[in-house]
Design a protein around this motif. Sequence first.
Motif, short mmCIF file in Angstrom:
data_model
loop_
_atom_site.label_atom_id
_atom_site.label_comp_id
_atom_site.label_asym_id
_atom_site.label_seq_id
_atom_site.Cartn_x
_atom_site.Cartn_y
_atom_site.Cartn_z
N LEU A 1 0.93 -1.15 0.16
CA LEU A 1 -0.12 -0.13 0.13
C LEU A 1 0.80 1.25 -0.03
CD1 LEU A 1 -3.02 -0.90 2.47
CD2 LEU A 1 -2.83 -1.07 -0.06
N GLY A 2 1.84 1.23 0.71
CA GLY A 2 2.80 2.14 0.82
C GLY A 2 3.31 2.56 -0.50
N THR A 3 3.81 1.63 -1.16
CA THR A 3 4.51 1.77 -2.72
C THR A 3 3.47 2.70 -3.49
OG1 THR A 3 5.86 -0.02 -2.32
CG2 THR A 3 5.60 0.83 -4.73
N ILE A 4 2.23 1.81 -3.61
CA ILE A 4 1.16 2.45 -4.47
C ILE A 4 0.92 3.86 -4.18
CG2 ILE A 4 -1.27 1.89 -5.28
CD1 ILE A 4 -0.67 -1.02 -5.02
N ALA A 5 0.56 4.15 -2.99
CA ALA A 5 0.22 5.44 -2.38
C ALA A 5 1.22 6.29 -2.86
CB ALA A 5 -0.09 5.27 -1.00
N ILE A 6 2.47 6.23 -2.34
CA ILE A 6 3.49 7.19 -2.66
C ILE A 6 3.57 7.19 -4.11
CG2 ILE A 6 5.96 7.77 -2.41
CD1 ILE A 6 5.64 6.12 0.15
N ASP A 7 3.65 6.32 -4.87
CA ASP A 7 3.79 6.41 -6.30
C ASP A 7 2.81 7.08 -7.02
OD1 ASP A 7 5.74 5.90 -8.38
OD2 ASP A 7 4.30 4.52 -9.42
N VAL A 8 1.54 6.93 -6.72
CA VAL A 8 0.51 7.63 -7.27
C VAL A 8 0.52 9.00 -6.81
CG1 VAL A 8 -2.18 7.73 -7.48
CG2 VAL A 8 -1.09 5.58 -7.60
N ILE A 9 0.64 9.36 -5.51
CA ILE A 9 0.74 10.83 -5.20
C ILE A 9 1.70 11.43 -5.80
CG2 ILE A 9 0.89 12.20 -3.13
CD1 ILE A 9 -0.55 9.95 -1.47
N SER A 10 2.94 11.00 -5.69
CA SER A 10 4.18 11.66 -6.59
C SER A 10 3.73 11.79 -8.00
CB SER A 10 5.22 10.61 -6.67
OG SER A 10 5.71 10.17 -5.48
N ALA A 11 3.12 11.10 -8.68
CA ALA A 11 2.93 11.24 -10.17
C ALA A 11 1.95 12.49 -10.15
CB ALA A 11 1.98 10.05 -10.81
N ILE B 1 8.45 13.55 1.50
CA ILE B 1 8.66 12.40 1.66
C ILE B 1 9.90 12.08 2.36
CG2 ILE B 1 9.55 10.32 0.17
CD1 ILE B 1 6.77 10.35 0.07
N GLY B 2 10.96 12.66 2.10
CA GLY B 2 12.21 12.70 2.76
C GLY B 2 12.01 12.75 4.28
N SER B 3 11.39 13.89 4.60
CA SER B 3 11.31 14.39 6.04
C SER B 3 10.30 13.15 6.68
CB SER B 3 10.51 15.50 6.01
OG SER B 3 11.26 16.57 5.53
#
Lengths: 278, 394, 610
Positions: C277-287, C301-303
């Motif tokens: 879930l983390g990967t999907i959420a972060i990748d989609v939000i990033s996009a 994200i870094g913080s």
Amino acid sequence: MTALVLDIVTTAAILFAVASGLLIILGVLKIVNFAHGGFLTIGGYSGLVVTQLGLNAWLAYPAAVVAGIVMGAVVERFVIRPLYDRPLDAILATWGLGIIIGQLITIVFGREIQFVQTPITGATSVFGETYSLYRLFLILAAAAVAGGIAALLNATRLGLEARAVIMNEPLARGLGINSGHVRFVTFCIGAGLASLAGALITPLSSVDPNMGVPWLVNAFMLVLVSSVSLASLAIAALTLGGAQVLVSTFISPVIGGLTIVVLAALLLRIRPAGFGHG
Amino acid sequence: MTNRARSNAMFSKLRTGAVIFALALVPVLGAQAQEVIKIGIPTGLSGANSVVAPSVVQSAELAVDEINAAGGILGKKVALEVADDGSGAAGAQKAADSLIFQKKVNALISMQTSAARNGMLPVVSRGKVPYIYTSLYEGRSCNKYLYADGAVPEQMVGPIVDHFMDEYKAKTFFLVGSDYAFGRGMLAFTKAYIEKKGGKVVGDEYQPMDATDWTAIISKMRSANPDAVIFSTAGGAPNVTLQKQYKAAGMKAPVGNLSVDEGTAKTMAADADGVFISASFLTNIDTSANKKFMSAMKAKFGDKLLTPNDLSVPEYDAVYLYKAAVEKAKTTTAEPVIAALAEVSFDGPRGKVQMNAQRHAPLTMYLGQVQADGSVKIVKSFPNVSPGEQCPKL
Amino acid sequence: MADLTTTPATLPRRAFSGRLVPAGSIAGLCIVAVVAGPYFLDSYTVNILVRSFLYAATALTVDILWGYAGILTFGQAAFFGIGAYAAGITFTYMDFSPQTAVLALLAGLAVSAVVAWITGWISFFHRASPLYVAIVTLALPIILVQVLYSGGTFTGSSSGLVGYNTFDLSVEAWFTICGIGLVVLTTAAWFFVNSDFGRLLIAIRENEQRCTYLGINAPRVKILLMVVMAMIASVAGYAYAGYTVVVAPEIGSFVFGTELVMWVALGGRGTLIGPVLGTIAIDVISAYLSGNLPYVWKLIIGSIFVLVIVALPQGIVPVLKTGLRRLWSAATRRDAAPCVAVPALIEAPEGRRAGTGSDAPALNVADLACSYGSLKVLEGVAFKALGSELLGIIGPNGAGKTTLMRCLSDGYERTGGTVAVFGHAIARTPPQGVVGLGIGRSFQTTSLFETLTVAESLRLARYRLDGTRMLSHAPTLALPDSARRVITATGLDRQLAIECRHLSHGMKRALELAMVLALEPSVLLLDEPTAGLTKPERTLIGSILVDLVQREGLCTLIIEHDLDFVREISTRIIVLHQGKVLLDGSVAEVVGSELVRTIYAGGAHQELAP
């Protein structure tokens, strides 16, 4: 031939300068500081600020040291200190810090590649070969860094305490050494050294927010094979750096870029103590 | 795109049906929403191209301002969508995905690295939008949706090599490039050209696009001792570091640089003193169209103006070429615009540009030499140089 | 719990199907979601999600390696890249056809398996530090990228390869295929980590050294795991290349490798669902966000990443889960504690002991020496021990007793001399190999696996002989008679489902002994097996030991401080002093010896005084 020898010595000098900050942090704090690349970048941008303000190019170096120490102090207090018992997590947290530093720099300075002025320009003749003066200066700079660290370790009370912590931390603490204080100061100095190294390497190329990352892995490998000893680090920088120059020159610069990583990994597999004793 | 299993076919048809249905709704909804024509600019704001990319954006901004001030295209305003492609293939794909499918741009007009262009082409084919590539490049990139208005090796290499052979009596050459489509393509052409003219290539070396340490290659150059050297790296950092380190090493052979633009030359100043460049645009071109362009740029950007150069000015031309094509086709629909792009021309700072030679443009080329202050002196000019055989199948 | 012993066989199966139903229904719901997804989502999101699914599958492999087996790896990006380039290169140079599609997939699997095996061989060896594997896997993507660069036009160097022909599928079809793939993979991974083998991984993570002394070849298990995870990542990369029609060095790079670790850390390592879930959420939000606020987004994200590592090392999903579980228990007033399966104890087949029928002495030690630098801990130690002997080893603190045990059970410990078990020299054999020769060792300090249950710990000790199940729990647990006797005599058989950390000290010592016996050793090395036990407990253990030696002919070496105890059970005693064998004789000889009295009078132990 002369040029080749000079290439090897100057490359080793650069590697030594870049890795020394990482070395003392690993030695005293026993953590791998992946924010090292970020501190290098801070040094590079200190040089850029000096350039943009139109100041004397030599001021880049003290400016970088100060910037590094200040950043180091903040980072140690808020990120490193809670992670002393979790060395693998410390790798990750410091990597995250590297990202934060890179992004902050991007926001302030923009993401494009920029250039700093060089305090020494031109070339000189060494044994009949024309060679870059600045690269020759880097040999002096690395020697000064080495001398500075050695003096700090051997001639000051802090150095004595740091050596005690490196050798046997529980014992050192038993002897009343405030290891927390030693760690803090060491981290600051390590960050300052990294930043100084960043300022030293930028006149050769350029600054950009991710400039530190390519240096990180090589520096990290050198430190691991030198098992926390300055002399071993110098030997490692000279042999592995030398191998890199030779492979780059006679085989291919691309494979040359791999030399340090591959040799160091294999060396550690065969001889876990690397160039150190034991 | 060969095989398709039967069950897959069934499956795709179902999906395609759904997509067609969805797409059928888009124009209905879009008709009200779209009052502007959107031009996407995916470019290397970070990475190797970051030195020149901001000047490209400035060129596009001027063109769009001028066009909007004159009433837009087909009565619609023009808007820019800028995205960072990270100067690489993966970043370019993300940028193109976002521009085409999220921002729904009508066309892509951009200066990019060859890696980014190649990475984007599959997305462009899928998204079916016209794409004008505005960088000088290694040539022979052919795609149904692609046009290019920058220079190719056939136009760039001759002036430099001929000059070295004639004026410097150069016989031996050493070539250095970045290891990607542009560096390899440019230098392969250069090598063939030198050998055809009776010269000899005594070394050609490549480094990855992001390499900034040229020590080993400079040391090889030193032992090969060539009469002249030619660089064709990625724009930006590799270019500048190579030039700096070459100068710092005290090397004396004359340098021709196929990838440096006037803006980058200016930032390098003394480090690039004496370097020969080959370009379809130099700020000193003495035409009224160029003077008008230069003063418009100065008026718009003032202190913030980045030197217009051979990588940024084709962007300006291309925006106008797109405008002309849309007006000729009377629509922004991809197919007719693509057909019209070959037929329209624009008289801009580089003279008359028309992409009628197999999707590429015949150009007037200039041989320039960088001066100690970073300005570029025009040494010679070569009118109407043909790009040669580029995309015979299109 | 009390009637466990009467109806044991039915319980595990019920527990297993109890896991199957919810897992199956959740997976089913997810599959419905990915099939229906394209009809509800806009094409941009569908497009982004395909990529996210493939990243998530790769993040899942990172989670299994790092979260479960404790292997911090940055190298999964390289295997992703290998799979992608296998497709890119094959399709570019051999064109796309069903045959080349299969060929490319197999090539990617084969290359990544070989590379993973080499990486594993370099990273995992006896006594390798856990930091070392992080370094090697960090180097891996860097090396891969340089290799791709030096491939020149063949690999496309910095530009990569693009525009090859590939699967003629719509984006929506890709979405459904990759989505189903991810659901199936996650479900399989869930069964895998909850299986007996999954417990083994956790045991290795918690105490690798102890595992090796149970005869588990931990390096080999880790290498195998790495090979399998590499192959999964390679399939994800293959799909990525097929979908995006581009392969570039970035997708196999060090930066991607670190991003995978970040996604896993943010989602929650060791939870499977968290990283996915983390990967999907972060990748989609990033996009969506990176176009508008690229640096600020990365900064955020870094913080968050640093914050999570420092303050919430378990990641975000476990925190949410605990919260939900609390809500759930508050709402239903029921404890949502998971049901733990308990296997039925059965008898292990006899006759697998090493050395049965051998004429050579069970243990033959000659000229054994062990030194650390200039400090000589053992010197010239020589003795023989036979089956059915119970050899007591005594001596003051610092005499080298524990070091002797170490030298007998790990071929890397001694600095000189030879040790032979039934005539086989142990040479430089790591502990897991020495166990194979027939030596079983228990430890002075109780070193059990805190979060494993009693049954799981015992099963660990049976891994060498019985193997393990990859996706489920075995319904039975076979133990040799000796181990079963220790368990029943101490009452451990009624605590099979208890986690080791909740056991009393006496129970822990009994479990430790039962685990060693479960190895079916021929030579038993016991380092203070009764330390800290009460008198009755001690007597119990003592009688079990004597019985074992007499009935099963086990050669047993026992270190003890309690001389009375030693005298009661031993058949022979060896006295170590300052690293040398001072005396080797019958109980009567040693107890009556003047020399022994003198040494002990000098300092150490009161127990000797009769």
